[in-house]
Write an enzyme that holds these catalytic residues in place. Structure first.
Site, PDB file in Angstrom:
ATOM      1  N   SER A 243      28.870  26.909  59.425  1.00  0.00           N
ATOM      2  CA  SER A 243      29.213  25.969  58.406  1.00  0.00           C
ATOM      3  C   SER A 243      28.392  25.724  57.350  1.00  0.00           C
ATOM      4  O   SER A 243      27.243  26.569  57.293  1.00  0.00           O
ATOM      5  CB  SER A 243      29.706  24.744  59.086  1.00  0.00           C
ATOM      6  OG  SER A 243      28.440  23.926  59.371  1.00  0.00           O
ATOM      7  N   LYS A 244      28.653  25.104  56.139  1.00  0.00           N
ATOM      8  CA  LYS A 244      27.961  24.836  55.170  1.00  0.00           C
ATOM      9  C   LYS A 244      26.400  24.092  55.714  1.00  0.00           C
ATOM     10  O   LYS A 244      25.373  24.661  54.956  1.00  0.00           O
ATOM     11  CB  LYS A 244      28.314  23.956  54.104  1.00  0.00           C
ATOM     12  CG  LYS A 244      29.444  24.419  53.415  1.00  0.00           C
ATOM     13  CD  LYS A 244      29.668  23.822  51.927  1.00  0.00           C
ATOM     14  CE  LYS A 244      30.875  24.373  51.182  1.00  0.00           C
ATOM     15  NZ  LYS A 244      31.983  23.542  51.546  1.00  0.00           N
ATOM     16  N   ARG A 245      26.243  23.606  56.867  1.00  0.00           N
ATOM     17  CA  ARG A 245      24.910  23.241  57.245  1.00  0.00           C
ATOM     18  C   ARG A 245      24.049  24.302  57.545  1.00  0.00           C
ATOM     19  O   ARG A 245      22.634  24.202  57.667  1.00  0.00           O
ATOM     20  CB  ARG A 245      25.297  22.445  58.591  1.00  0.00           C
ATOM     21  CG  ARG A 245      25.773  20.871  58.550  1.00  0.00           C
ATOM     22  CD  ARG A 245      25.976  20.590  59.897  1.00  0.00           C
ATOM     23  NE  ARG A 245      26.776  21.371  60.776  1.00  0.00           N
ATOM     24  CZ  ARG A 245      26.463  21.831  61.763  1.00  0.00           C
ATOM     25  NH1 ARG A 245      25.446  21.535  62.366  1.00  0.00           N
ATOM     26  NH2 ARG A 245      27.310  22.546  62.587  1.00  0.00           N
ATOM     27  N   GLY A 247      23.684  26.885  55.631  1.00  0.00           N
ATOM     28  CA  GLY A 247      23.402  27.706  54.190  1.00  0.00           C
ATOM     29  C   GLY A 247      24.679  28.108  53.787  1.00  0.00           C
ATOM     30  O   GLY A 247      25.703  27.639  54.073  1.00  0.00           O
TER      31      GLY A 247
END
Ligand code: GLU
Length: 482
Positions: A243-245, A247
């Site tokens: 996920s965006k966490r 990168g």
């Protein structure tokens, strides 16, 4: 078992346009693309835009842009579900007529209280079938529900995971058409897969729980079942769903960061698929080797280091002339271009010289800048370590010899270094480092003679003079934080 070479294979990529094309979606698109090309089949692109609140035009454009960048072409479509609403209603009324669907007018608050009650008792919050036999009048506001066959186990042989079985008793009578006449996701997907004659449904395994809901609908429509293959999840390095966490997850963000599409494609294909120990594949090899037999069922872990390694490989492997436009794009407008920068052949020479040490196009652009523009900056750490009073005689002696040179060639420059090295009792490396920092502003660069030739005498002399001056000045610590 390998699938037979079969030009009647029809696969699809069916993104919901609610955001960018992300890495997981791109991998699904790629696997479908490669299967279609490998088997000489057809890839259909379908935009699943029935969720009107979350679907946007920008997202459609972003998905198409991402596919274009990765060079994933399709054969039919794009088809838009919002343009097929009449067809979903038409097939829903067929199901209604033959008893596979029924009208339901249960008010939302009734459904909500039943759901809450079920949850309280620890039961799955399913619809209780209240309207199954009620013959709700078409004049009342209603939804259409699918009559899920009772106690009929739903079994399918997933091409990646093997046989899977689901108990239909846990399935709801799912809504297929909402009160406003818009189909729900699971219904529209099946109608489309039937109409588009999809033979293989290949999608992320976040959809694995939808498959047992969709299979009875295929049957009720009297359509043959496609084969299903659910691709394993992609994890971040901490083994949670990517996920965006972790990168950037959008494909186009990788372009921004200086990745080549070939590198990303090569990286994505290895998220789940393998061919012996091979790591690097040309597009032709991918099409030749790709099949589902070698897609594993365990999740793959996203490894940014490996992606960088592949990118460095592809940059090195790409002719400089093809990298020029990408480097241009990665650079701001040059504030004070060198005269050579107006010559396209100079760009190609610079890039060919530098590409072997660049992991991204951005790196490459930064390495190239000192050979394109007067305004190169000196890395403060490099200045502090190398442009020191101890090195000023190196800079001074070399400058004087450079000025005296009649011609500016590899050979004449080599002679200068040999003479100055002899008189100062220094080795080539010891002479080269201050010159390298003077010319490029960095402590790493290609060989020093290539650097001097690419920069040209005028720039070399000007930068050596500046470096000489700096080497004599006290170093201001604050600059390291600049
Ligand atoms: N529209 C779904 C998604 O973007 C895919 C549906 C499918 O492949 O069946 O996740």
């Amino acid at each position: 078992m390998p699938l037979p070479k079969d030009s009647s294979m029809r696969v699809r990529f069916a993104p919901s346009p609610t955001g960018h094309l992300h890495l997981g979606g791109a991998r699904t698109a790629l696997f479908n693309f490669l299967l279609a090309r490998h088997y000489g089949g057809t890839l259909v692109l379908r935009i699943e835009d029935t969720d009107r609140e979350r679907s946007t035009e920008e997202s459609i454009a972003a998905i198409l842009e991402g596919m274009g960048w990765l060079d994933l072409s399709w054969d039919e479509g794009p088809f838009y579900q919002t343009e097929r609403l009449d067809r979903y209603r038409e097939l829903a009324s067929v199901l209604l007529k033959n008893g596979h669907a029924y009208r339901c007018d249960c008010p939302p608050d009734l459904l909500e209280s039943k759901r809450a009650e079920a949850m309280k008792q620890g039961l799955p919050p399913r619809y209780d079938g209240r309207c199954r036999e009620r013959s709700v009048s078409p004049d009342r506001p209603h939804v259409l529900r699918f009559r899920t066959p009772d106690r009929e186990p739903i079994v399918f042989d997933d091409l990646i995971r093997g046989p899977l079985s689901f108990d239909s008793a846990v399935l709801d009578d799912l809504i297929i058409i909402r009160t406003d006449g818009v189909p729900t996701y699971n219904f529209a997907v099946v109608v489309d897969d039937v109409d588009m004659k999809i033979t293989h449904v290949i999608r992320g395994d976040d959809h694995i729980n939808n498959t047992p809901r969709q299979i009875p609908i295929f049957r009720a429509l009297g359509a043959p079942l496609p084969d299903f293959a659910h691709l394993p999840m992609i994890y971040g390095p901490d083994r949670t769903r990517l996920s965006k966490r972790h990168g950037a997850t959008s494909v186009m963000a990788y372009r921004e960061m200086g990745f080549l599409p070939q590198a990303l494609v090569n990286y994505l294909v290895r998220l789940g698929w393998s061919h012996k120990d091979q790591e690097i594949f040309s597009r032709e090899e991918l099409i030749q080797y790709f099949d589902l037999d070698h897609v594993g069922s365990s999740p793959s872990v996203f490894n940014p280091e490996k992606l960088l390694w592949l990118n460095a490989h592809y940059i090195k492997d790409t002719p400089g002339v093809d990298l020029v436009p990408l480097v241009k794009e990665a650079l701001p407008p040059l504030p004070d271009p060198l005269p050579q920068a107006s010559d396209p052949a100079h760009w190609t020479r610079v890039i060919d010289e530098l590409k072997g040490r660049s992991k991204t196009v951005k790196d490459l652009a930064q390495f190239a800048l000192p050979f394109l523009d007067r305004s190169r900056s000196i890395d403060p750490e490099a200045r502090k370590k190398v442009l020191t009073p101890a090195n000023s005689s190196v800079l001074e002696d070399l400058s004087l010899s450079f000025m005296a040179l009649d011609d500016w060639t590899g050979e004449s420059l080599r002679n200068v270094f040999a003479q100055v090295g002899e008189s100062l009792h220094l080795k080539l490396g010891e002479l080269a480092q201050p010159v390298r920092v003077a010319i490029t502003g960095k402590t790493v660069s290609p060989g020093i003679f290539e650097v001097l030739l690419l920069a040209g005498r005028e720039i070399v002399l000007a930068r050596m003079e500046e470096a000489l001056r700096l080497s004599r000045e006290p170093f201001n610590e604050d600059e390291t934080h600049a």
